[in-house]
Structure formats: structure tokens, C-alpha cells
Design an enzyme around this catalytic site. Structure first.
Site, PDB file in Angstrom:
ATOM      1  N   GLU A  85       0.825  -1.224   0.000  1.00  0.00           N
ATOM      2  CA  GLU A  85       0.000   0.000   0.000  1.00  0.00           C
ATOM      3  C   GLU A  85       0.857   1.271   0.000  1.00  0.00           C
ATOM      4  O   GLU A  85       0.669   2.167   0.838  1.00  0.00           O
ATOM      5  CB  GLU A  85      -0.968  -0.012   1.198  1.00  0.00           C
ATOM      6  N   GLU A 115      -5.663  -8.436  -0.464  1.00  0.00           N
ATOM      7  CA  GLU A 115      -6.361  -8.146   0.800  1.00  0.00           C
ATOM      8  C   GLU A 115      -7.837  -7.938   0.476  1.00  0.00           C
ATOM      9  O   GLU A 115      -8.178  -7.001  -0.259  1.00  0.00           O
ATOM     10  CB  GLU A 115      -5.807  -6.895   1.492  1.00  0.00           C
TER      11      GLU A 115
HETATM   12  O1  AHR Z   1      -5.145  -6.101   6.861  1.00  0.00           O
HETATM   13  C1  AHR Z   1      -5.055  -4.993   7.691  1.00  0.00           C
HETATM   14  C2  AHR Z   1      -4.348  -3.823   7.021  1.00  0.00           C
HETATM   15  O2  AHR Z   1      -5.145  -3.325   5.998  1.00  0.00           O
HETATM   16  C3  AHR Z   1      -3.033  -4.108   6.351  1.00  0.00           C
HETATM   17  O3  AHR Z   1      -1.959  -4.048   7.230  1.00  0.00           O
HETATM   18  C4  AHR Z   1      -2.929  -3.022   5.342  1.00  0.00           C
HETATM   19  O4  AHR Z   1      -2.191  -3.416   4.213  1.00  0.00           O
HETATM   20  C5  AHR Z   1      -4.367  -2.668   5.020  1.00  0.00           C
HETATM   21  O5  AHR Z   1      -4.591  -1.318   5.068  1.00  0.00           O
END
Ligand code: AHR
Length: 503
Positions: free
Chosen positions: A174, A293
Site C-alpha cells: 500500500e 487483501e
Molecule cells: O489487513 C489490515 C491492514 O489493511 C493491512 O496491514 C494493510 O495493508 C491494510 O490497510
């Protein structure tokens, strides 16, 4: 009753072979994912290395082929060297992402070993936030090389003769997010990602690289971030990452179930952007998607913000411990269907996360591990969703919700497993007011009969599981007909359905 839904399933309607890595997940050094999650020496089920066997069994049940590690936001200030070698020498470090204390008791080697125990491959992220290319190269040498050189020798000194052979590498996490340690502009990041992947490829050109896409679809820099980053890194990378979490803060279930319409748009936009850069570069290579994610995440937000502000630098605090409802499980089923419909481009996806932190598996520190509601759609997809994804030819009714128009009543996809001679239909009735007659013409599969029909149904959208009770679990359905190759049933409103056919 709402309009009847008709589906045609035929083996000629092939989308693509499903990459099993779409059933991946994620373990970050965050909250209780590692400590008191996968690892808890002294727990009744702990093995000789301190890993909880009850958790290992549940992860194996989910059959997760790949697990992203060690973050997440955590990776952007991770010093991997602190996490290897004799445990007594390991440094305690502040984790700036979650404002906690990292003991490094579990590090790279322990995690790799745990992955073997759960039959998973590791998907390793490098720190491109506060560190850079040189550290990524050292890490790669430590993990994967068999040479007589400093970091490969270091691994051997740490008792690991055989390299770990990690195949898939994430180039940071990110990096578009202002909250990220070492946040960068798209061009800065694109250059760094390209140079890092290029250098890592000189050690091993069979590696696969995931370049960071946007942190979510609402980032102001989306989708220019993707375009600019790929302009720099296209020739060195294989996948671009997508991240998205959903929530139902306004308690509007119909609109919540419509959110995979947004997901569809997100996927189309990223695919279009990748292909724009492909055309611009006259490249023969296609960039695939790593949706590394995804989940529902909102239940714990307020508590977590307070906890991190008021009591920083704790070890393994209770963070991001969302307790999932029935409706969250239905949305996760819809998300999985959406990924399968895009099996030609979505090659990796990671349910974020796996244990305790926005997770399908929870642990009680002094008690058992247990299955959240969202455990089940993932389990079904991972178990029965292997093979070829078939284009869903469906005619179904539509409805409008607060923020979405023309939302299909039933979302479905079929998967053909040629080896097992099985076809599975995954379907959600996301109409919140009406049960719907569902008919599937199995014309491409003469002689196939129903092997099993599993469903998750509830009148209570907010019901949850706990260590003590599991009111949300799949049930075996008997109320269907199979006649002349036509399957019919009444699909309950707000339900997740898995219909398995075989010879
Ligand atoms: O999964 C939780 C968090 O969400 C992770 O650390 C990050 O990559 C995202 O913002």
C-alpha cells in the site's frame, strides 16, 4: 415471488482454469495473529515449537495454498534480520504501523516452518517503505540462494540448509497510502519497484512479482496510481495488487450485498488500466491481478483506534478482532463468486486475514480455536472451487438498493473439476425480501446428479458464532428436484448455496 432465475451450465463456456492461489490468505504481525494466534507456547495444543495444533488443523481444513507475510502495513518498517537467528539474540522492536511491540520471537524461519505444517506456500513482502533494493536483495539471498555467500551462509548458520524457495514476492505494501511508513508518489514507487524487481530477477528470473496497486478504490490517486506505477515497472512485474474491505456501518443489508457491483467495477478498471499500459508499451505480456487483501472489516474500527491511541506499545493486543455476522458471510460468498467470474485475470487473492485479525479463525487464549461465520463460504470455495470456472449464463431479476441500481437477485458461478468429474454451482440469493425459484440447466453434463446441496440461511442477519456456540454453519438441503438434467430449488432470501453435481 420475484422473477424465476434460470442458469445454463455447459463445459464449453470456459472462463479460465482457476489458479488455486485465489484461495490464499494473509498473516501479518498484527494484534494476536501470530502471538496467541498461530503461536502460543504453553497452550494445551502447542506443539514442540509452540505452534497451536488446533489452529493448524483449522487452517488445513481451509486448504490455503499461499499465505502473504509479514504484512501489511507492518512490513513497511520491518527489519527481517531481527527476526532470524538464535531467539535469545532477537531485538524487540516498535511496530509503528499498529503502535505495538514486536518481540520477533516468531520470525521468518519459524513462519516458513509453520507454512510447511499447514501445507501452504509463503508469499513474501519486502520493505519498500523505510528500506529499499539492497535489503530486499539480502532477504532474497537469505531465503532462496544456495550460494556460498554472506546471507545464504547466514541461513545455514541458523540451521536451515535448504533454501525456502519463495516464489511470489510483493514489492512493498500500500505504498500509495499516506499512513504508510515511507509512503511514496506513484512515480517514485514505480521506479523503486522496477529497480528492485529487476535486481531480484538477476538472482532468480523465475520469481514472480506483485507491484502495489491502490490501497482501495476510493483513494484519490486511483487509477492514475496504477497507470503511473505500471509505466515504470511493467516489464519486471507479473501482478498488480488490489485491496478492498467492505462494511455495513449504516445497517443496510440490501445495499451491503450490492457491494460486489462496486467490486466488479474496480476489477474492470484495474484490468483496463493494465491493458492500457500494455498497449502503450506494445507489450506481449499481460499483467494479472493479485487481490491480496479482501474481507469485511468495520466492526472493530472504533475500539481499535481508541486502543492504539490510549495504550500503545503493547505486545499482541486485541486488535482488528471483528466478530462476523451471518450477513458478512453472505457478502464473502458474493466476493468469492466475483473472483471466480474473473478467473482469467484474478490469479491470486488473499482473504485478509487468517487468524484473530479480521479472520475466519479465532482463538481463545485460554481455550479453543473456533470458526467464524465467514469460515464457511471460503471453505466451500477452496474445497469445491478448483478446476475451470464456467461463464454464468443467467437470467435473473434485478432490484435497486440505496446506492446501487439494477442489482441482480441471484449471483452465481459454476466450476468444473474434470479430474473429479464434478461440477459445483456457488450461488447467493441477495434479494433481502424474497425467496427465489432457481433453475439450472445442466445441459453440458449429461448423467450428472446432485451429490450434495449445502446452504447457509438465516432470518437473523446479525447472528454470530463464538467459542461457545456456532449457530451459523452450513446445512444439508433436501428440498430440490433433478429432472431430465434440470435442477430446481427455491433459494432462500439472503442465502449462500453450494450445489455439487457428479456422475
Ligand atoms: O489487513 C489490515 C491492514 O489493511 C493491512 O496491514 C494493510 O495493508 C491494510 O490497510
Amino acid at each position: 415471488m420475484a422473477q424465476k432465475t434460470k442458469m445454463i451450465v455447459d463445459k464449453d463456456f470456459k472462463i479460465a482454469e482457476i489458479d488455486k492461489r485465489v484461495y490464499g490468505s494473509f498473516i501479518e504481525h498484527l494484534g494476536r495473529a501470530v502471538y496467541t494466534g498461530i503461536y502460543q507456547p504453553g497452550h494445551g495444543t502447542a506443539d514442540e515449537e509452540g505452534f497451536r495444533k488446533d489452529v493448524i488443523e483449522l487452517v488445513k481444513e481451509l486448504d490455503v495454498p499461499i499465505i502473504r507475510y509479514p504484512g501489511g502495513n507492518f512490513v513497511s518498517n520491518f527489519f527481517w534480520e531481527d527476526s532470524v537467528g538464535p531467539k535469545e539474540n532477537r531485538k524487540k522492536r516498535l511496530d509503528l504501523a499498529w503502535r505495538t511491540m514486536e518481540s520477533n520471537e516468531v520470525g521468518l524461519g519459524e513462519f516458513a516452518h509453520w507454512c510447511d505444517k499447514v501445507n501452504s506456500e509463503m508469499m513474501m513482502a519486502v520493505n519498500l517503505g523505510t528500506r529499499g533494493t539492497a535489503d530486499a536483495l539480502n532477504l532474497l539471498e537469505y531465503c532462496n540462494l544456495d550460494t556460498n555467500s554472506f546471507y545464504a551462509d547466514m541461513r545455514r548458520k541458523h540451521g536451515v540448509e535448504k533454501p525456502y524457495g519463495i516464489k511470489v514476492w510483493c514489492l512493498g505494501n500500500e505504498m500509495d497510502g499516506p499512513w504508510q511508513m515511507g509512503h511514496k508518489t506513484a512515480t517514485e514507487y514505480g521506479r523503486l519497484a522496477a529497480e528492485t524487481a529487476k535486481a531480484m530477477k538477476t538472482m532468480d528470473d523465475s520469481l514472480e512479482f506483485v507491484v502495489c496497486g491502490s490501497s482501495n478504490v476510493d483513494m484519490p490517486t486511483f487509477p492514475q496510481w496504477e497507470a503511473s506505477t505500471l509505466e515504470e515497472a511493467y516489464e519486471y512485474v507479473d501482478y498488480i495488487s488490489l485491496h478492498q474491505y467492505y462494511g455495513n456501518a449504516k445497517d443496510d443489508t440490501a445495499d451491503f450485498f450490492a457491494k460486489t457491483q462496486d467490486l466488479e467495477k474496480f476489477l474492470h478498471s484495474v484490468i483496463a488500466t493494465c491493458d492500457f499500459v500494455k498497449a502503450k508499451k506494445r507489450s506481449k505480456k499481460t499483467i494479472h491481478l493479485s487481490f491480496d487483501e479482501w474481507n469485511v472489516w468495520y466492526h472493530s474500527h472504533q475500539k481499535d483506534n481508541e486502543e492504539m491511541q490510549r495504550r500503545p506499545w503493547q505486545t499482541a493486543p486485541h486488535l482488528l478482532e471483528d466478530i462476523y455476522t451471518f450477513e458478512d458471510a453472505v457478502l464473502n460468498g458474493l466476493i468469492l463468486i466475483t473472483f471466480l467470474k474473473h478467473a482469467d485475470r484474478v490469479k491470486v487473492a488473499c482473504l485478509a486475514q487468517l487468524v484473530n485479525v479480521i479472520a475466519p479463525i479465532m482463538t481463545e487464549t485460554d481455550g479453543p480455536a473456533w470458526r467464524q461465520t465467514i469460515f464457511y463460504p471460503f471453505l466451500h470455495a477452496s474445497k469445491y472451487g478448483r478446476g475451470v470456472a464456467l461463464t454464468p449464463v443467467i437470467s435473473t431479476g434485478e432490484h435497486d438498493t440505496t446506492k446501487h441500481e439494477g442489482v441482480t437477485d441471484i449471483e452465481a458461478v459454476a466450476v468444473y473439476n474434470e479430474e473429479k468429474q464434478e461440477v459445483t454451482i456457488f450461488a447467493v440469493n441477495r434479494n433481502t425480501t424474497e425467496d427465489i425459484e432457481f433453475e439450472s440447466d445442466m445441459r453440458g453434463f449429461p448423467g450428472y446428479q446432485v451429490k450434495e446441496y449445502l446452504a447457509m440461511e438465516s432470518d437473523d442477519m446479525k447472528v454470530v458464532n463464538s467459542a461457545a456456540a456456532s449457530p451459523v454453519a452450513p446445512v444439508l438441503k433436501k428440498d430440490y428436484k433433478m429432472d431430465g438434467g434440470i435442477f430446481t430449488t427455491i433459494m432462500k432470501k439472503c442465502s449462500w448455496n453450494v450445489i455439487r453435481f457428479g456422475l
